[in-house]
Design a protein around this motif. Structure first.
Motif, PDB file in Angstrom:
ATOM      1  N   MET A 194       0.824  -1.214   0.000  1.00  0.00           N
ATOM      2  CA  MET A 194       0.000   0.000   0.000  1.00  0.00           C
ATOM      3  C   MET A 194       0.857   1.262   0.000  1.00  0.00           C
ATOM      4  O   MET A 194       0.325   2.346  -0.090  1.00  0.00           O
ATOM      5  CB  MET A 194      -0.914   0.011   1.221  1.00  0.00           C
ATOM      6  CG  MET A 194      -1.914  -1.121   1.286  1.00  0.00           C
ATOM      7  SD  MET A 194      -3.095  -1.125  -0.029  1.00  0.00           S
ATOM      8  CE  MET A 194      -4.099   0.286   0.412  1.00  0.00           C
ATOM      9  N   LYS A 246      -0.438   1.105  -7.400  1.00  0.00           N
ATOM     10  CA  LYS A 246      -0.510  -0.193  -8.071  1.00  0.00           C
ATOM     11  C   LYS A 246       0.474  -0.273  -9.224  1.00  0.00           C
ATOM     12  O   LYS A 246       1.176  -1.263  -9.408  1.00  0.00           O
ATOM     13  CB  LYS A 246      -1.927  -0.401  -8.626  1.00  0.00           C
ATOM     14  CG  LYS A 246      -2.891  -1.017  -7.663  1.00  0.00           C
ATOM     15  CD  LYS A 246      -4.199  -1.240  -8.374  1.00  0.00           C
ATOM     16  CE  LYS A 246      -5.353  -1.090  -7.415  1.00  0.00           C
ATOM     17  NZ  LYS A 246      -6.654  -1.146  -8.058  1.00  0.00           N
ATOM     18  N   VAL A 265      -1.270  -7.378 -10.795  1.00  0.00           N
ATOM     19  CA  VAL A 265      -2.076  -7.098  -9.597  1.00  0.00           C
ATOM     20  C   VAL A 265      -2.687  -8.387  -9.057  1.00  0.00           C
ATOM     21  O   VAL A 265      -2.773  -8.597  -7.844  1.00  0.00           O
ATOM     22  CB  VAL A 265      -3.172  -6.060  -9.939  1.00  0.00           C
ATOM     23  CG1 VAL A 265      -4.106  -5.846  -8.770  1.00  0.00           C
ATOM     24  CG2 VAL A 265      -2.549  -4.743 -10.324  1.00  0.00           C
ATOM     25  N   PHE A 266      -3.068  -9.277  -9.989  1.00  0.00           N
ATOM     26  CA  PHE A 266      -3.678 -10.542  -9.576  1.00  0.00           C
ATOM     27  C   PHE A 266      -2.701 -11.372  -8.725  1.00  0.00           C
ATOM     28  O   PHE A 266      -3.083 -11.941  -7.700  1.00  0.00           O
ATOM     29  CB  PHE A 266      -4.114 -11.334 -10.810  1.00  0.00           C
ATOM     30  CG  PHE A 266      -4.657 -12.690 -10.488  1.00  0.00           C
ATOM     31  CD1 PHE A 266      -5.904 -12.830  -9.892  1.00  0.00           C
ATOM     32  CD2 PHE A 266      -3.929 -13.845 -10.761  1.00  0.00           C
ATOM     33  CE1 PHE A 266      -6.399 -14.081  -9.574  1.00  0.00           C
ATOM     34  CE2 PHE A 266      -4.420 -15.097 -10.450  1.00  0.00           C
ATOM     35  CZ  PHE A 266      -5.657 -15.218  -9.859  1.00  0.00           C
ATOM     36  N   MET A 319      -0.183 -10.235  -6.928  1.00  0.00           N
ATOM     37  CA  MET A 319      -0.047  -9.586  -5.610  1.00  0.00           C
ATOM     38  C   MET A 319      -1.244  -9.924  -4.725  1.00  0.00           C
ATOM     39  O   MET A 319      -1.100 -10.190  -3.528  1.00  0.00           O
ATOM     40  CB  MET A 319       0.014  -8.071  -5.776  1.00  0.00           C
ATOM     41  CG  MET A 319       1.317  -7.550  -6.302  1.00  0.00           C
ATOM     42  SD  MET A 319       1.211  -5.782  -6.365  1.00  0.00           S
ATOM     43  CE  MET A 319       1.462  -5.482  -8.068  1.00  0.00           C
ATOM     44  N   TRP A 320      -2.401  -9.917  -5.337  1.00  0.00           N
ATOM     45  CA  TRP A 320      -3.643 -10.190  -4.620  1.00  0.00           C
ATOM     46  C   TRP A 320      -3.614 -11.606  -4.030  1.00  0.00           C
ATOM     47  O   TRP A 320      -3.982 -11.818  -2.870  1.00  0.00           O
ATOM     48  CB  TRP A 320      -4.817 -10.013  -5.587  1.00  0.00           C
ATOM     49  CG  TRP A 320      -6.157 -10.030  -4.963  1.00  0.00           C
ATOM     50  CD1 TRP A 320      -6.701  -9.073  -4.167  1.00  0.00           C
ATOM     51  CD2 TRP A 320      -7.128 -11.062  -5.085  1.00  0.00           C
ATOM     52  NE1 TRP A 320      -7.967  -9.448  -3.794  1.00  0.00           N
ATOM     53  CE2 TRP A 320      -8.255 -10.654  -4.348  1.00  0.00           C
ATOM     54  CE3 TRP A 320      -7.179 -12.277  -5.769  1.00  0.00           C
ATOM     55  CZ2 TRP A 320      -9.401 -11.428  -4.250  1.00  0.00           C
ATOM     56  CZ3 TRP A 320      -8.317 -13.045  -5.679  1.00  0.00           C
ATOM     57  CH2 TRP A 320      -9.414 -12.624  -4.915  1.00  0.00           C
ATOM     58  N   ILE A 372      -1.322 -11.706  -1.051  1.00  0.00           N
ATOM     59  CA  ILE A 372      -1.892 -11.071   0.147  1.00  0.00           C
ATOM     60  C   ILE A 372      -2.957 -11.963   0.774  1.00  0.00           C
ATOM     61  O   ILE A 372      -2.999 -12.116   2.002  1.00  0.00           O
ATOM     62  CB  ILE A 372      -2.444  -9.668  -0.199  1.00  0.00           C
ATOM     63  CG1 ILE A 372      -1.269  -8.738  -0.499  1.00  0.00           C
ATOM     64  CG2 ILE A 372      -3.260  -9.090   0.944  1.00  0.00           C
ATOM     65  CD1 ILE A 372      -1.649  -7.437  -1.100  1.00  0.00           C
ATOM     66  N   ILE A 373      -3.787 -12.587  -0.061  1.00  0.00           N
ATOM     67  CA  ILE A 373      -4.813 -13.510   0.467  1.00  0.00           C
ATOM     68  C   ILE A 373      -4.144 -14.658   1.221  1.00  0.00           C
ATOM     69  O   ILE A 373      -4.570 -15.042   2.320  1.00  0.00           O
ATOM     70  CB  ILE A 373      -5.674 -14.066  -0.693  1.00  0.00           C
ATOM     71  CG1 ILE A 373      -6.589 -12.980  -1.260  1.00  0.00           C
ATOM     72  CG2 ILE A 373      -6.466 -15.302  -0.266  1.00  0.00           C
ATOM     73  CD1 ILE A 373      -7.922 -12.845  -0.590  1.00  0.00           C
ATOM     74  N   ILE A 428      -1.204 -14.712   2.635  1.00  0.00           N
ATOM     75  CA  ILE A 428      -0.597 -14.217   3.890  1.00  0.00           C
ATOM     76  C   ILE A 428      -1.681 -14.009   4.955  1.00  0.00           C
ATOM     77  O   ILE A 428      -1.495 -14.341   6.122  1.00  0.00           O
ATOM     78  CB  ILE A 428       0.204 -12.917   3.636  1.00  0.00           C
ATOM     79  CG1 ILE A 428       1.444 -13.224   2.800  1.00  0.00           C
ATOM     80  CG2 ILE A 428       0.634 -12.263   4.946  1.00  0.00           C
ATOM     81  CD1 ILE A 428       2.126 -12.007   2.245  1.00  0.00           C
TER      82      ILE A 428
END
Lengths: 184, 137
Positions: free
Chosen positions: B1, B5, B16-17, B19-20, B23-24, B26
């Motif tokens: 953050m 992006k 981005v996908f 990274m997403w 994060i999910i 983690i």
């Protein structure tokens, strides 16, 4: 500040932090966790100051000089995220340094709550279809409003001849009302 | 953050996908860690690490698909660079996760060798810093 400088600063601080952590775990168990996390404090302080300066200049000028810069909402959100990061790291250090050894109890759930808030914000912001979904919802709302208005006016004009068709496709209640009034 | 992006995509060399998904994974991992540490769900460390391993696996699968599609479109240079970069990042991340899990689960690595576990993490910032310097020129 250019992107490459920011990235190099972040990488150096991350590397420094990993080295400090390895030294603490392998060689120096008596080191304070707050000292080990020194690179993280520097990182947080650096980004907090940077963001606050940009936010203040944005508020003073009314807009950002750089057209590609973040919006006011994004800056506010980033400051909130940094705050959550600060809280999480401080709570984790307190747990590792003072609570575990001292017989006091601090639940991991309390420690992780700021991190979960931070990660959930990131999940929502980075959701790959968020812009498409938002535009689709707006478009659907607009088209449904327009189509319901046009359907109701059409059924009012046509009267009982189209009543069967409008019944099958699920016409607007107003059109059903008009049909019944026409047929009577 | 802390980066936009576009900046994060440019720096990390991932979409981005991807990274997403990271994060999910983690997020799920931290939930499982909290449950394990608080003894609410006493499972093995290998179970706790499942979200991280799954995330890496999904991103590897995604990268292979992107590579095949770029290859079919005769964009060999981009396909090669992209797959090599993804393979490097994923190998380093997976290696760290695997070694940490092994250390926590069985403590098979002798005491005083956390530096071995963290060795992929020493390489990762250097590689990312070099990429940032190269791409800025």
């Amino acid at each position: 500040m250019p992107l490459s400088y920011r990235i190099v600063c972040s990488c150096l601080l991350a590397l420094f932090f990993f080295i400090m952590m390895a030294v603490k775990l392998d060689r120096k168990p008596d080191w304070n966790w707050f000292l080990v996390c020194l690179p993280l404090w520097i990182f947080n302080l650096f980004f907090s100051v940077l963001l606050i300066i940009r936010l203040v200049s944005h508020l003073r000028n009314g807009r950002e000089r750089d057209t590609n810069a973040m919006s006011l909402f994004s800056k506010g959100l980033f400051i909130f995220v940094l705050l959550m990061k600060w809280i999480f790291e401080i709570m984790l250090c307190i747990k590792l340094q003072y609570v575990d050894g001292g017989g006091k109890k601090l639940s991991m759930f309390f420690v992780f709550i700021p991190l979960w808030i931070l990660l959930l914000i990131a999940v929502v912001r980075l959701f790959p279809w968020t812009p498409e979904v938002m535009s689709l919802i707006k478009r659907n709302v607009r088209t449904s409003e327009v189509s319901s208005a046009s359907r109701s006016t059409q059924s009012m004009k046509r009267g009982p001849t189209t009543s069967g068709l409008s019944n099958t496709v699920g016409a607007h209640p107003r059109s059903v009302g008009s049909r019944s009034s026409n047929s009577s | 953050m802390l980066y936009t992006k576009k900046e994060a995509e440019q720096w990390l060399g991932m979409t981005v996908f991807e990274m997403w998904v990271h994060i999910i994974s983690i997020l799920l991992f931290t939930v499982l860690v909290a449950l394990k540490v608080e003894n609410i769900w006493p499972v093995s460390w290998w179970t706790v690490f499942i979200p991280l391993f799954t995330g890496v696996g999904m991103i590897a699968y995604f990268s292979v698909i992107v590579f095949i599609r770029l290859f079919l479109e005769h964009d060999f240079k981009t396909a090669g660079f992209r797959v090599l970069w993804s393979a490097l990042l994923l190998t380093l991340i997976f290696l760290f996760e695997y070694l940490l899990c092994q250390k926590l689960a069985a403590d098979s690595i002798p005491q005083g060798h956390y530096s071995q576990v963290m060795s992929p993490l020493f390489v990762l910032p250097i590689v990312l810093g070099i990429r940032a310097c190269v791409s800025s020129n």
